[in-house]
Design a protein around this motif. Structure first.
Motif, PDB file in Angstrom:
ATOM      1  N   PRO A 124      27.858  47.360  41.783  1.00  0.00           N
ATOM      2  CA  PRO A 124      27.152  46.312  43.043  1.00  0.00           C
ATOM      3  C   PRO A 124      26.628  45.162  42.608  1.00  0.00           C
ATOM      4  N   ARG A 125      27.075  44.169  43.568  1.00  0.00           N
ATOM      5  CA  ARG A 125      26.519  42.996  43.454  1.00  0.00           C
ATOM      6  C   ARG A 125      27.144  42.137  41.938  1.00  0.00           C
ATOM      7  N   SER A 126      28.039  42.639  42.160  1.00  0.00           N
ATOM      8  CA  SER A 126      29.319  42.081  41.501  1.00  0.00           C
ATOM      9  C   SER A 126      30.219  41.002  41.203  1.00  0.00           C
ATOM     10  N   GLY A 127      30.559  40.769  43.024  1.00  0.00           N
ATOM     11  CA  GLY A 127      30.899  40.137  43.185  1.00  0.00           C
ATOM     12  C   GLY A 127      32.447  40.660  43.663  1.00  0.00           C
ATOM     13  N   THR A 128      32.384  42.630  43.812  1.00  0.00           N
ATOM     14  CA  THR A 128      33.171  43.116  44.667  1.00  0.00           C
ATOM     15  C   THR A 128      33.488  42.855  46.513  1.00  0.00           C
ATOM     16  N   THR A 129      31.954  42.558  46.839  1.00  0.00           N
ATOM     17  CA  THR A 129      32.135  42.330  48.185  1.00  0.00           C
ATOM     18  C   THR A 129      32.578  40.545  48.136  1.00  0.00           C
ATOM     19  N   TYR A 130      32.514  39.678  48.625  1.00  0.00           N
ATOM     20  CA  TYR A 130      33.057  38.505  48.181  1.00  0.00           C
ATOM     21  C   TYR A 130      34.854  38.937  47.739  1.00  0.00           C
ATOM     22  N   THR A 131      35.271  39.829  47.602  1.00  0.00           N
ATOM     23  CA  THR A 131      36.444  39.251  46.421  1.00  0.00           C
ATOM     24  C   THR A 131      37.796  40.120  47.583  1.00  0.00           C
ATOM     25  N   LEU A 132      36.250  41.502  48.248  1.00  0.00           N
ATOM     26  CA  LEU A 132      37.563  42.310  49.694  1.00  0.00           C
ATOM     27  C   LEU A 132      37.491  41.963  50.688  1.00  0.00           C
ATOM     28  N   GLN A 133      35.680  40.900  50.733  1.00  0.00           N
ATOM     29  CA  GLN A 133      35.852  39.452  51.906  1.00  0.00           C
ATOM     30  C   GLN A 133      36.966  38.765  52.018  1.00  0.00           C
ATOM     31  N   ILE A 276      39.274  45.848  39.203  1.00  0.00           N
ATOM     32  CA  ILE A 276      37.862  46.364  38.459  1.00  0.00           C
ATOM     33  C   ILE A 276      37.047  44.578  38.197  1.00  0.00           C
ATOM     34  N   ASN A 277      36.217  44.596  39.223  1.00  0.00           N
ATOM     35  CA  ASN A 277      35.086  43.355  38.666  1.00  0.00           C
ATOM     36  C   ASN A 277      33.840  43.362  37.818  1.00  0.00           C
ATOM     37  N   HIS A 278      33.416  42.542  36.543  1.00  0.00           N
ATOM     38  CA  HIS A 278      33.163  42.878  35.808  1.00  0.00           C
ATOM     39  C   HIS A 278      31.711  41.788  36.571  1.00  0.00           C
ATOM     40  N   ARG A 279      30.189  41.941  35.796  1.00  0.00           N
ATOM     41  CA  ARG A 279      29.670  40.492  36.064  1.00  0.00           C
ATOM     42  C   ARG A 279      27.927  41.049  35.197  1.00  0.00           C
ATOM     43  N   ASP A 280      27.652  41.334  34.284  1.00  0.00           N
ATOM     44  CA  ASP A 280      26.084  40.479  33.877  1.00  0.00           C
ATOM     45  C   ASP A 280      25.761  41.899  34.119  1.00  0.00           C
ATOM     46  N   PRO A 281      25.252  42.823  33.529  1.00  0.00           N
ATOM     47  CA  PRO A 281      24.640  43.955  35.189  1.00  0.00           C
ATOM     48  C   PRO A 281      23.375  43.965  34.733  1.00  0.00           C
ATOM     49  N   VAL A 282      22.565  43.036  34.224  1.00  0.00           N
ATOM     50  CA  VAL A 282      21.080  42.399  34.375  1.00  0.00           C
ATOM     51  C   VAL A 282      21.679  41.848  35.802  1.00  0.00           C
ATOM     52  N   ALA A 283      21.973  41.237  36.146  1.00  0.00           N
ATOM     53  CA  ALA A 283      22.048  40.538  37.126  1.00  0.00           C
ATOM     54  C   ALA A 283      22.518  41.352  38.457  1.00  0.00           C
ATOM     55  N   SER A 284      23.193  42.285  38.031  1.00  0.00           N
ATOM     56  CA  SER A 284      23.350  43.579  39.365  1.00  0.00           C
ATOM     57  C   SER A 284      23.189  44.273  39.544  1.00  0.00           C
ATOM     58  N   ILE A 285      21.776  44.347  38.723  1.00  0.00           N
ATOM     59  CA  ILE A 285      20.912  45.467  38.508  1.00  0.00           C
ATOM     60  C   ILE A 285      19.642  44.823  39.649  1.00  0.00           C
ATOM     61  N   SER A 335      46.475  46.887  37.031  1.00  0.00           N
ATOM     62  CA  SER A 335      45.486  46.920  37.453  1.00  0.00           C
ATOM     63  C   SER A 335      45.074  45.883  36.324  1.00  0.00           C
ATOM     64  N   TYR A 336      43.878  45.158  37.199  1.00  0.00           N
ATOM     65  CA  TYR A 336      43.125  43.934  36.056  1.00  0.00           C
ATOM     66  C   TYR A 336      41.303  43.821  35.903  1.00  0.00           C
ATOM     67  N   ASP A 337      41.745  43.236  34.943  1.00  0.00           N
ATOM     68  CA  ASP A 337      40.189  42.413  34.817  1.00  0.00           C
ATOM     69  C   ASP A 337      39.307  41.645  35.464  1.00  0.00           C
ATOM     70  N   LEU A 338      38.612  41.760  36.652  1.00  0.00           N
ATOM     71  CA  LEU A 338      38.218  40.658  37.266  1.00  0.00           C
ATOM     72  C   LEU A 338      37.032  39.693  36.817  1.00  0.00           C
ATOM     73  N   TYR A 339      36.597  38.802  36.267  1.00  0.00           N
ATOM     74  CA  TYR A 339      35.251  38.704  35.730  1.00  0.00           C
ATOM     75  C   TYR A 339      34.665  37.454  36.733  1.00  0.00           C
ATOM     76  N   PHE A 340      33.181  37.239  37.500  1.00  0.00           N
ATOM     77  CA  PHE A 340      32.495  37.077  37.693  1.00  0.00           C
ATOM     78  C   PHE A 340      32.394  35.889  37.905  1.00  0.00           C
ATOM     79  N   HIS A 341      31.977  35.449  37.073  1.00  0.00           N
ATOM     80  CA  HIS A 341      31.801  33.978  36.197  1.00  0.00           C
ATOM     81  C   HIS A 341      33.607  33.071  37.166  1.00  0.00           C
ATOM     82  N   GLU A 342      34.848  33.698  36.729  1.00  0.00           N
ATOM     83  CA  GLU A 342      35.372  33.386  36.968  1.00  0.00           C
ATOM     84  C   GLU A 342      35.532  33.035  38.276  1.00  0.00           C
ATOM     85  N   LEU A 343      35.749  34.341  39.062  1.00  0.00           N
ATOM     86  CA  LEU A 343      36.100  34.314  39.921  1.00  0.00           C
ATOM     87  C   LEU A 343      35.047  33.381  40.974  1.00  0.00           C
TER      88      LEU A 343
END
Length: 419
Positions: A124-133, A276-285, A335-343
């Motif tokens: 949650p809060r890792s850019g999945t919503t933005y990617t989907l939109q 698979i979106n990846h983001r710093d889990p601390v930011a997400s939490i 599959s593809y690993d998508l990193y939040f800062h790159e997105l």
């Protein structure tokens, strides 16, 4: 209450809420109309609401019983929380009745292929919503706008040739926004916002949606004891019905819980392309638990900041450990690993890579559609919440990061955001 600097908003009364008159009114109404949390009450209400009786395959009944028992055992679930849990369960059961009735009358629906869906996972809060939109702006892909997610079957809502679902959803969102005005900064539920497939998992009374409403470790543990593949196969069935109502039949969907459901995703959608979106889990939490704490002023009898943090840090660890364990079960070609800062830095470039992997042409029309979506979905368009783990929850970011070191080791390109 909040402190505001330009577009930055700091909620200062999370632990000790200062309620508005509308919030007090919602609590008073719920207290005057108590709810019985039993599966029998849910199913009876759904049958009365729809005039239908056939729920289809009965394996969901055990899951519904666990939902209701776990919610009923939540001693600090407020009257609003209990009412929300009951009304959501009735809504899902009603939608299931209507879906099964549609399939019974039109069995050809089950012959519709769901072709090579693009399925997004990520915290949650890792850019999945933005990617989907953004991806949902592509007319070649089928997605699930919120107005359709909450009422997926069209026929009962068409009056005099007019589909009333969008209007109903808009009125409901306006009411939610009036009662809880910061919700739109946490997770928007306006009619045209693209929804997660957790709504479709809910039709089979699966998924972790319930965990966001109530404190239900019993339901969490129950989920981990069973394979989610049958639930995701029911999601496929729902997608067939939705594509029959309105195509196309190549879907883009997402759910953060897919991080712990990767084998089930492959089992239900073997030809899917998984991002698979990846983001710093601390930011997400810090974003997620701040949102939960804000909602707790209505759904809980007290706001237990430490309890919220402890539950969801543990919940995130389960998501992350499952992702690390199962990531390599999905072939790199699918599959593809998508990193939040790159997105955030280059959305076009990242999505072009996703499209190349999924074998979807990426042309100027696609770029134009994405640009319109980017313009419409700017981060912080409703204002930006300011988070503070130390002050609000008494937690040091470094302590969470140390607990999740296994995730950073497996995905070293994740960029640390919260220090």
């Amino acid at each position: 209450m909040s402190a505001t600097t330009a577009e930055n908003i700091r909620i200062t009364d999370l632990a000790n809420p200062v309620l508005t008159e509308m919030q007090k009114g919602a609590l008073a109404f719920a207290a005057a109309n108590p709810t019985t949390l039993t599966p029998e009450a849910v199913l009876a209400a759904a049958q009365a609401q729809t005039g239908l009786s056939d729920f289809g395959p009965g394996d969901f009944r055990e899951r519904l019983a666990v939902w209701m028992r776990a919610g009923d055992n939540d001693a600090e679930l407020s009257a609003v929380g209990r009412g929300s849990l009951f009304s959501e369960a009735v809504r899902l059961a009603s939608n299931r009745l209507q879906l099964e009735d549609t399939v019974r009358r039109h069995p050809e629906i089950l012959d519709i292929p769901i072709e090579r869906p693009l399925i997004l996972a990520g915290l949650p809060r890792s850019g999945t919503t933005y990617t989907l939109q953004l991806m949902s702006a592509d007319p070649r892909l089928r997605s699930l706008p919120h107005w359709e997610a909450v009422r997926p079957i069209a026929a009962p809502w068409i009056k005099d040739g007019h589909d009333s679902r969008h209007d109903l959803c808009a009125a409901e969102w306006a009411q939610t926004d009036a009662i809880m005005p910061y919700i739109k900064m946490i997770h928007e539920f306006s009619p045209d916002h693209i929804s997660e497939d957790i709504e479709l998992q809910g039709l089979d009374f699966g998924g972790y949606y319930f965990e966001w409403i109530a404190h239900v470790p019993e339901w969490r543990d129950y989920q981990f004891a069973y394979d989610a593949t049958p639930i995701l196969r029911y999601v496929r069935k729902a997608m067939q019905v939705l594509s029959w109502q309105k195509g196309p039949n190549r879907w883009v969907s997402k759910c953060p819980q897919h991080m712990e459901q990767l084998p089930a995703v492959r089992g239900a959608f073997p030809d899917s392309y998984v991002v698979i979106n990846h983001r710093d889990p601390v930011a997400s939490i810090q974003s997620a638990i701040t949102g939960i704490a804000y909602g707790a002023r209505l759904t809980r009898t007290r706001v237990d900041m430490r309890g919220i943090a402890q539950y969801w840090i543990d919940r995130y660890e389960r998501l992350l450990r499952a992702c690390v364990r199962d990531r390599d079960l999905i072939d790199a070609s699918q599959s593809y690993d998508l990193y939040f800062h790159e997105l955030m830095a280059d959305p076009f470039g990242q999505l072009e890579r996703v499209y190349a992997g999924a074998q979807v042409p990426f042309d100027q029309q696609t770029r134009d559609a994405f640009q319109q979506a980017i313009d419409h979905n700017k981060r912080g368009k409703h204002g930006q919440l300011v988070y503070n783990l130390r002050e609000d929850f008494g937690i040091e970011p470094a302590a969470i990061r140390e607990r999740f070191q296994f995730y950073y080791d497996r995905f070293p390109d994740v960029r640390i955001e919260v220090k």
